[in-house]
Design an enzyme around this catalytic site. Structure first.
Site, mmCIF file in Angstrom:
data_model
loop_
_atom_site.group_PDB
_atom_site.id
_atom_site.type_symbol
_atom_site.label_atom_id
_atom_site.label_comp_id
_atom_site.label_asym_id
_atom_site.label_seq_id
_atom_site.Cartn_x
_atom_site.Cartn_y
_atom_site.Cartn_z
ATOM 1 N N ASP A 58 0.811 -0.914 0.334
ATOM 2 C CA ASP A 58 0.423 0.009 -0.549
ATOM 3 C C ASP A 58 1.249 1.289 -0.014
ATOM 4 O O ASP A 58 1.874 1.540 1.035
ATOM 5 C CB ASP A 58 -0.738 -0.287 1.505
ATOM 6 N N THR A 91 -3.142 5.262 -4.301
ATOM 7 C CA THR A 91 -2.116 6.220 -3.632
ATOM 8 C C THR A 91 -0.458 6.156 -3.980
ATOM 9 O O THR A 91 -0.128 6.497 -4.299
ATOM 10 C CB THR A 91 -1.841 5.338 -1.772
#
Length: 548
Positions: A58, A91
Site C-alpha cells: 500500500d 495512493t
C-alpha cells in the site's frame, strides 16, 4: 553569502539546481513504490528503529513509514496521505504520476520553456482530462449488473495479499458497507466506513474470517462464574467506575470517634452496591463499562446472573449505543439530585455471548435493533498477514463507499490513462501557444501508469501500450467499435481487452482525484525556483564542539 551580497546563515540554491534536486527527490520516492503497482506488484518490507516489521504494498503505508527529509519528498508523502483520506485507494498511482509530471516538466524547462507556461498548460490539461472522464469514460452504476460493486472491490484487492481470495473478501466488504448506510441532512445516502470495526485473531485461514451482523468486543467478562450467553439482552452502557467509592483527591475526613471509621468504609462499599442494584432493578442483564469493576460489584452481578465487562473502549460503546438503541450513561444522577436508572436508556439485543476465538475471547452482540455498526473478525497465521489484510479490506471498503456515493465507475487496467493520453495529444494540436508542448508532455506522462503495470507484469511495456493506444485512437477518430474505449490491460495473459466486460472497474472519483492531486503536487514543486536551508543555531550555553 548569496549572489545579491546579502549574508545568509544557510545554504541557498536557485534556478535549475533546485529544480533538478526536487525532481530527483520525487523520482527517488516514486521508484520505491513503483514496483508495488498493479495486480502483479510486489510487496515491501519495512523495519523501523525499534525493529517492528511492516510488510505491505500500500503506497500510503510505505511512504508513511519512510522518514523523508527532503522538502519536495515530503510533498509527495502528504499527497499519498491525502489520496488515502479522500478516496482510500490509488495512493501508489498518484505518487508515480506526480513524479512523472515533474520529470517531464523539468525536461521542458531545460528547453527554455518558462515554468509558468508549463504550469498553465498542466492546469488546462488537468481540467480537460477531468471533463473527459466525466463525459466519456464514466458508466452509471445503474447501467451495470449487480456484481459491478463487487468487481470494483475485487479490482482494489487484486494487487493486495488477499487477491487470491478476492471473491470472498469483496462480498464481505460490500455487505459490511451496505449495512452501515445512513442518510445525511439532505437525504443522500452515506456509508461511514468507520462504523465497520475490524478485529484480528490468530489461527485458522483467511477464509475463516467472518462478518458479524452486530458487534464484537475484544474484551472478556469480569468473572468466569457469570453466564457465557444471555438471550433477550438488556444492555447498560456506562462511562464510570463500578469500584469502591473513594474520596476525591485532596478531600480530608476528620473522625473523632474510631467506631465511625468502619461505618465510613462500609458506606463507601454500599454506594457502589446501590449503583449495581439500580442497574439490575432497571432490567439490565448485561453491563458494559469503560471503567473498572471490583470484586464486590462483581459478586453482586454474579448473584443476579448478570454478565459484566470492564475496560471497554468508549468509541466501541458509542457504536453499540447506536446499534442497540441505548444511551451511554456518564452518571446515574437525575434531575431530583438523587440517583436512578431510566429503563429506556438500556440497549436491546437478541443475544450477547462470550465465544473463544483464536488465543482469546470475544464478546458478540447479535440481533440488534439496527445495523449501523458492523464487525469483521479476521483470521490468519501471523500479525504481518493480519495487518496487511486489514489495510487491504479497509481500502476495498473505501472504494465500495465511493462507488455507492458517487454512483459512477470507470474501467481499470490503464484504460482511462491511455484514453486521456490520446485525447490530450489531439487537444494539444488545437492550441496555438507554447502551452501545446506542456499539454503534449502531460499526455505522455499519463502513460507511466499503463507502462508500469505492464513492466510489473513482466511484459513488453512498449508493445502493450502501443496496442492500447491504437484501440483508443480508433475509437476517438470514430473508426472503432463503441466498446474500444473500455480497452485496458489484462496482466494475466499480457493482452488488451474490454475491461468493463471483464469486471475490472474503479470509481470515477478515484481517477479524477488522482489526476487533480498529482497535477497540483507537481505544480507546487515546479513553482519553486529558490531554496534556502538555514544552518542550525548553536546553543551558547551548550556549544557542540569537538564531539562533546
Amino acid at each position: 553569502m548569496s549572489g545579491s551580497g546579502l549574508a545568509i546563515a544557510g545554504d541557498r540554491s536557485t534556478g535549475q539546481d533546485v529544480r533538478s534536486q526536487n525532481v530527483q527527490a520525487a523520482l527517488a520516492i516514486a521508484n520505491i513504490v513503483k514496483t508495488s503497482l498493479g495486480p502483479v506488484g510486489l510487496d515491501k518490507m519495512l523495519v523501523d528503529q525499534i525493529g517492528d516489521v511492516t510488510i505491505t504494498n500500500d503506497g500510503a503505508t510505505i511512504l508513511r513509514q519512510l522518514e523523508v527529509e527532503h522538502p519536495a519528498g515530503k510533498v509527495l508523502v502528504e499527497l499519498s496521505n491525502m489520496q488515502d483520506q479522500e478516496v482510500g485507494d490509488g495512493t501508489t498511482s498518484v505518487v508515480i504520476l506526480a513524479a512523472e509530471l515533474l520529470k517531464a516538466a523539468n525536461e521542458l524547462v531545460k528547453k527554455n520553456i518558462h515554468p509558468t507556461t508549463i504550469i498553465s498548460g498542466f492546469l488546462l490539461a488537468k481540467k480537460e482530462a477531468c471533463k473527459y472522464i466525466k463525459k466519456h469514460m464514466s458508466i452509471r452504476l445503474s447501467d451495470l449488473e449487480e456484481a459491478a460493486i463487487i468487481n470494483a472491490a475485487k479490482t482494489s484487492m487484486s494487487s493486495k495479499i488477499i487477491g487470491s481470495e478476492a471473491d470472498f473478501f469483496a462480498t464481505m466488504a460490500v455487505e459490511a458497507v451496505k449495512r452501515v448506510q445512513t442518510t445525511d441532512m439532505k437525504g443522500k445516502p452515506k456509508y461511514p466506513v468507520s462504523a465497520v470495526s475490524i478485529l484480528k485473531a490468530h489461527g485458522k485461514s483467511a477464509r475463516d474470517s467472518e462478518l458479524v451482523n452486530g458487534f464484537a468486543l475484544n474484551c472478556v467478562k469480569v468473572s468466569t462464574q457469570m453466564p457465557a450467553s444471555i438471550k433477550d439482552a438488556k444492555i447498560a452502557l456506562l462511562d464510570f467506575d463500578l469500584r469502591k467509592a473513594k474520596m476525591a483527591f485532596g478531600v480530608q475526613v476528620l473522625v473523632d470517634d474510631p467506631k465511625k471509621l468502619e461505618e465510613i468504609r462500609r458506606m463507601e462499599g454500599e454506594m457502589t452496591k446501590r449503583k449495581c442494584r439500580m442497574l439490575i432493578e432497571a432490567g439490565a442483564n448485561v453491563v458494559l463499562t469503560t471503567g473498572g469493576i471490583d470484586d464486590m460489584a462483581s459478586k453482586v452481578f454474579v448473584q443476579n446472573g448478570v454478565m459484566a465487562v470492564r475496560r471497554c473502549k468508549k468509541s466501541d460503546l458509542r457504536k453499540i449505543a447506536k446499534l442497540t438503541g441505548g444511551r451511554l450513561l456518564l452518571t446515574l444522577s437525575d434531575e431530583s439530585e438523587g440517583e436512578s436508572v431510566d429503563p429506556s436508556s438500556l440497549g436491546n439485543a437478541e443475544a450477547v455471548s462470550e465465544e473463544k476465538v483464536g488465543d482469546g475471547e470475544l464478546i458478540y452482540i447479535k440481533g440488534c435493533a439496527s445495523t449501523r455498526a458492523q464487525t469483521i473478525v479476521l483470521r490468519g497465521a501471523n500479525d504481518y498477514f493480519l495487518d496487511e489484510v486489514d489495510r487491504s479490506l479497509h481500502d476495498a471498503m473505501c472504494i465500495v463507499k465511493r462507488t455507492l456515493e458517487s454512483n459512477t465507475l470507470t474501467p481499470g487496467g490503464g484504460a482511462v490513462e491511455a484514453a486521456l493520453s490520446v485525447f490530450l495529444e489531439h487537444f494539444s494540436l488545437t492550441m496555438g501557444t507554447r502551452a501545446q508542448l506542456a499539454i503534449g508532455t502531460f499526455a505522455q506522462a499519463l502513460l507511466v501508469i499503463p507502462k508500469t503495470l505492464a513492466t510489473n507484469g513482466a511484459y513488453d511495456a512498449t508493445e502493450l501500450v502501443a496496442r492500447l493506444r491504437a484501440y483508443h485512437s480508433k475509437f476517438q477518430k470514430g473508426n472503432g467499435k463503441p466498446n474500444f474505449k473500455w480497452t485496458g490491460l489484462d496482466l494475466e495473459s499480457g493482452e488488451v481487452r474490454d475491461n468493463v466486460k471483464h469486471g475490472v472497474l474503479e470509481p470515477a472519483m478515484a481517477k479524477i482525484k488522482m489526476i487533480r492531486f498529482a497535477t497540483e503536487a507537481a505544480v507546487t514543486i515546479l513553482r519553486i525556483d529558490d531554496a534556502i536551508k538555514m544552518h542550525q543555531k548553536e546553543d551558547p550555553k551548550n556549544p557542540q564542539r569537538d564531539g562533546y
